[in-house]
Design a protein around this motif. Structure first.
Motif, PDB file in Angstrom:
ATOM      1  N   GLY A 261       0.782  -1.223   0.000  1.00  0.00           N
ATOM      2  CA  GLY A 261       0.000   0.000   0.000  1.00  0.00           C
ATOM      3  C   GLY A 261       0.812   1.270   0.000  1.00  0.00           C
ATOM      4  N   LYS A 262       2.147   1.151  -0.009  1.00  0.00           N
ATOM      5  CA  LYS A 262       3.009   2.322  -0.022  1.00  0.00           C
ATOM      6  C   LYS A 262       3.624   2.477  -1.404  1.00  0.00           C
ATOM      7  N   SER A 263       3.458   3.641  -1.992  1.00  0.00           N
ATOM      8  CA  SER A 263       3.961   3.909  -3.336  1.00  0.00           C
ATOM      9  C   SER A 263       5.138   4.875  -3.274  1.00  0.00           C
ATOM     10  N   VAL A 264       6.236   4.495  -3.927  1.00  0.00           N
ATOM     11  CA  VAL A 264       7.438   5.319  -3.963  1.00  0.00           C
ATOM     12  C   VAL A 264       7.780   5.604  -5.420  1.00  0.00           C
ATOM     13  N   LEU A 265       7.930   6.878  -5.764  1.00  0.00           N
ATOM     14  CA  LEU A 265       8.296   7.274  -7.118  1.00  0.00           C
ATOM     15  C   LEU A 265       9.803   7.441  -7.214  1.00  0.00           C
ATOM     16  N   GLY A 266      10.383   6.851  -8.244  1.00  0.00           N
ATOM     17  CA  GLY A 266      11.819   6.914  -8.444  1.00  0.00           C
ATOM     18  C   GLY A 266      12.183   7.723  -9.666  1.00  0.00           C
ATOM     19  N   PRO A 267      13.367   7.513 -10.231  1.00  0.00           N
ATOM     20  CA  PRO A 267      13.774   8.232 -11.447  1.00  0.00           C
ATOM     21  C   PRO A 267      12.923   7.815 -12.642  1.00  0.00           C
TER      22      PRO A 267
END
Length: 339
Positions: A261-267
Motif C-alpha cells: 500500500g506504499k507507493s514510492v516514485l523513483g527516477p
C-alpha cells in the motif's frame, strides 16, 4: 495450410523461422524459410494474422506481407522475451514465443512505419552518427595536441584555434608524424561538419513539407529537428489515449515501486525511443539555460521547487504532452496567460 490462423515469424538476415497455429492453438506449421522464399510462401497462404518483433527489416516485411492480404502486428522485443522458454533459446523457440505473446490480451503493438517515415528517420539517424563522430574527432584533436602542451579553451572557439595548428603545422614542437596524423583528423572533422550541415538542410526541407511538423515547431523548445523526429517516430497519435501515455511511452515519467500500500516514485523509466527522449531533454535544458519564457508561471514555480536537472526533465515531459495534444487535436501552441 488452410487451418493456419496465426503465425509467429522470427526475422533474420538470411533464414526466417515460421511458427503457425490454428484456431485452437495447436501447431500446424514449423519450418524455416530463406529470404527468397518469403513472398512465395506467404502468397500461397490464406489471409491470417502474422506477428513479428519490431526490429531491423520488420517494417519492410510488414508492408510486404500486408500487401499480400495478411494482417501484420509488430511486437516490442521486451514484451516477447517473457514468453521465451528458459534454456531453449533458438529461432524456433523465438517464433513460438512471438505467436504466444501476440495472442495475449492487452499486448501493445508497434505501428508499421511508411517508407516516408523511415526516410525521415534515416536523416536523423545519419545525423546522429555524424555528430557522434564529430565529437570523437574533436576530442581526439584536443587530446593529441595536449600531449605536446598545446591546449585551448573548451567550445567551438577554442577548437577553431587548434585546427590551424593541426592543418598548417605552424608549431615547431609538433613532430612530423604527429602533424600528418593531426592533419588527417582535422580533414575528417571538417568533412563531418559539411555532411552534418547538408543533413540539417534535408531535415529542414522535410520539416517544412510536413504540416504536423510545422505546427509542433510552435512549441517553445521544439525546433525543426525535434518536431520532424516526433512526426516520423510517432505516426498515428491516436494509439495513445492521453498525453501522459505518450510521455510514458518515451520514458519521461517516474518509475513506481509499490508494496504494502506504499507507493514510492523513483527516477524516470527511460523506456521507449532513446533518441527522441534525449532530444526533448536537450531542448528543455536549452530553454532553462537561456531563461526563455514560454510556459508562463508554471516553469518559474517549478524552478523554485526543483533542481535544474529535475526541472529540465519535467519540462521535457510537458513538451511531450503538448506535442501529443497538437498532433491528436490539431492547432498550434498558445502561450498560457499570466495569472
Amino acid at each position: 495450410m488452410d487451418e493456419v490462423s496465426m503465425i509467429g515469424l522470427d526475422l533474420a538476415k538470411g533464414v526466417f523461422q515460421v511458427h503457425g497455429v490454428d484456431t485452437t492453438g495447436d501447431t500446424v506449421i514449423q519450418r524455416q524459410l530463406r529470404r527468397g522464399q518469403m513472398i512465395g510462401f506467404f502468397a500461397k497462404l490464406p489471409p491470417c494474422l502474422i506477428g513479428m518483433e519490431a526490429c531491423a527489416t520488420s517494417h519492410y516485411w510488414a508492408r510486404e506481407l500486408t500487401a499480400l492480404g495478411h494482417e501484420v502486428r509488430l511486437l516490442p522485443p521486451a514484451y516477447v522475451k517473457p514468453y521465451v522458454k528458459r534454456g531453449r533459446k533458438n529461432d524456433a523457440t523465438d517464433a513460438a514465443a512471438i505467436c504466444e505473446a501476440m495472442a495475449s490480451k492487452g499486448m501493445t503493438f508497434v505501428p508499421v512505419k511508411t517508407p516516408e517515415q523511415q526516410a525521415g528517420l534515416m536523416l536523423h539517424r545519419a545525423r546522429r552518427l555524424l555528430v557522434t563522430q564529430r565529437t570523437m574527432l574533436a576530442n581526439a584533436v584536443r587530446s593529441h595536441l595536449a600531449e605536446f602542451g598545446i591546449v585551448e579553451a573548451p567550445g567551438e572557439a577554442g577548437l577553431g584555434r587548434l585546427i590551424p595548428l593541426a592543418v598548417d603545422a605552424a608549431d615547431p614542437s609538433l613532430p612530423v608524424a604527429a602533424r600528418e596524423a593531426l592533419a588527417m583528423l582535422a580533414a575528417q572533422l571538417k568533412d563531418a561538419e559539411i555532411k552534418i550541415e547538408a543533413l540539417d538542410r534535408e531535415i529542414l526541407a522535410w520539416h517544412r513539407a510536413e504540416d504536423a511538423s510545422r505546427r509542433l515547431a510552435t512549441i517553445p523548445g521544439i525546433g525543426p529537428v525535434i518536431a520532424s523526429t516526433i512526426v516520423a517516430t510517432v505516426g498515428d497519435p491516436s494509439r495513445f489515449r492521453t498525453g501522459r501515455d505518450f510521455a510514458a511511452w518515451l520514458g519521461l515519467v517516474p518509475s513506481q515501486h509499490s508494496s504494502g500500500g506504499k507507493s514510492v516514485l523513483g527516477p524516470i523509466t527511460k523506456m521507449g525511443d532513446r533518441y527522441l527522449r534525449s532530444l526533448l531533454v536537450l531542448g528543455a535544458t536549452a530553454m532553462l539555460r537561456r531563461k526563455t519564457s514560454g510556459y508562463g508561471p508554471w516553469l518559474a514555480s517549478l524552478l523554485a521547487r526543483k533542481p535544474a536537472r529535475q526541472a529540465s526533465v519535467a519540462l521535457a515531459n510537458k513538451m511531450a504532452r503538448i506535442a501529443w495534444a497538437i498532433l491528436a487535436h490539431g492547432g498550434i501552441y498558445r502561450k498560457p496567460a499570466a495569472a
